[in-house]
Design a protein around this motif. Structure first.
Motif, PDB file in Angstrom:
ATOM      1  N   GLN A   1      71.953 -40.323  -5.615  1.00 35.04           N
ATOM      2  CA  GLN A   1      71.865 -38.958  -6.147  1.00 35.04           C
ATOM      3  C   GLN A   1      71.016 -38.089  -5.224  1.00 35.04           C
ATOM      4  O   GLN A   1      71.365 -36.942  -4.942  1.00 35.04           O
ATOM      5  N   TYR A   2      69.910 -38.618  -4.743  1.00 34.92           N
ATOM      6  CA  TYR A   2      69.034 -37.830  -3.887  1.00 34.92           C
ATOM      7  C   TYR A   2      69.617 -37.681  -2.487  1.00 34.92           C
ATOM      8  O   TYR A   2      69.517 -36.604  -1.881  1.00 34.92           O
ATOM      9  N   VAL A   3      70.225 -38.729  -1.969  1.00 33.51           N
ATOM     10  CA  VAL A   3      70.902 -38.619  -0.672  1.00 33.51           C
ATOM     11  C   VAL A   3      72.035 -37.603  -0.784  1.00 33.51           C
ATOM     12  O   VAL A   3      72.235 -36.779   0.114  1.00 33.51           O
ATOM     13  N   GLY A   4      72.757 -37.647  -1.901  1.00 34.84           N
ATOM     14  CA  GLY A   4      73.832 -36.677  -2.121  1.00 34.84           C
ATOM     15  C   GLY A   4      73.325 -35.254  -2.188  1.00 34.84           C
ATOM     16  O   GLY A   4      73.927 -34.330  -1.622  1.00 34.84           O
ATOM     17  N   SER A   5      72.209 -35.066  -2.866  1.00 35.37           N
ATOM     18  CA  SER A   5      71.625 -33.722  -2.948  1.00 35.37           C
ATOM     19  C   SER A   5      71.169 -33.235  -1.582  1.00 35.37           C
ATOM     20  O   SER A   5      71.408 -32.079  -1.205  1.00 35.37           O
ATOM     21  N   VAL A   6      70.536 -34.116  -0.817  1.00 34.48           N
ATOM     22  CA  VAL A   6      70.078 -33.750   0.525  1.00 34.48           C
ATOM     23  C   VAL A   6      71.275 -33.422   1.420  1.00 34.48           C
ATOM     24  O   VAL A   6      71.257 -32.430   2.155  1.00 34.48           O
ATOM     25  N   ALA A   7      72.335 -34.238   1.347  1.00 37.06           N
ATOM     26  CA  ALA A   7      73.525 -33.958   2.160  1.00 37.06           C
ATOM     27  C   ALA A   7      74.127 -32.606   1.795  1.00 37.06           C
ATOM     28  O   ALA A   7      74.557 -31.850   2.675  1.00 37.06           O
ATOM     29  N   THR A   8      74.126 -32.281   0.518  1.00 30.61           N
ATOM     30  CA  THR A   8      74.657 -30.993   0.074  1.00 30.61           C
ATOM     31  C   THR A   8      73.803 -29.844   0.597  1.00 30.61           C
ATOM     32  O   THR A   8      74.332 -28.825   1.079  1.00 30.61           O
ATOM     33  N   ILE A   9      72.502 -29.987   0.516  1.00 29.76           N
ATOM     34  CA  ILE A   9      71.584 -28.959   1.039  1.00 29.76           C
ATOM     35  C   ILE A   9      71.787 -28.785   2.543  1.00 29.76           C
ATOM     36  O   ILE A   9      71.881 -27.664   3.046  1.00 29.76           O
TER      37      ILE A   9
END
Length: 179
Positions: A132-140
């Motif tokens: 979830q956090y890697v996904g959020s960082v990738a999105t940012i």
């Protein structure tokens, strides 16, 4: 303090707010449960979503104070589109995957709030830890790639700060097990 400086503090606080909520519930789940009882997960999810909306508004406010003309999607360099969209889609693939794998109760600390959450070794946990956090960082990062050519000064620092918040939250969940 002028409006630009104040907006730095505003955006910093708004970006940190969800992570402070995550830390509070991580370290003090019983106090959250005492307030929200059997609706603790639903309350957590609702507040987290509201804080995400506030984050988006704060970033838009920060941007528009520095660049009142906004963003021109037609001016995004052609090479930025596949990179930015690729990162964003990868990030959202991970985020959707975590909800499918462990459900809302799993994502919103249900195991700390009285729910039984099954252990999952498959997707997306077999791709990265903290999907979830890697996904959020990738999105940012994907969004940053798309707007970089038009970005006001300071966007790099804002993105770095936001990424560090996710790193800190991931560290908290990996290393600091408090019940």
């Amino acid at each position: 303090m002028d409006a630009l400086e104040a907006s730095n503090w505003t955006v910093a606080g708004c970006l940190a707010a969800p992570h402070l909520l995550y830390a509070y519930i991580w370290f003090f789940p019983r106090s959250w449960q005492a307030i929200f009882k059997k609706r603790s997960v639903e309350a957590f999810e609702t507040v987290a979503w509201l804080l995400k909306i506030i984050q988006a508004l704060a970033v838009a406010y920060w941007w528009l104070l520095r660049k009142p003309t906004g963003l021109d999607l037609a001016a995004v360099p052609l090479a930025a589109w596949p990179i930015g969209l690729g990162l964003g889609l990868f990030g959202q693939w991970l985020n959707i995957g975590i909800f499918q794998a462990i459900g809302h109760a799993g994502v919103y600390y249900g195991f700390k709030l009285g729910h039984t959450i099954p252990w999952v070794d498959g997707f997306p946990f077999n791709v990265v830890s903290h999907p979830q956090y890697v996904g959020s960082v990738a999105t940012i990062l994907g969004a940053a790639v798309l707007v970089w050519s038009q970005a006001p000064a300071g966007l790099g620092g804002l993105v770095l700060y936001w990424v560090c918040l996710y790193i800190a939250t991931g560290f908290q969940e990996s290393k600091l097990h408090v019940e």
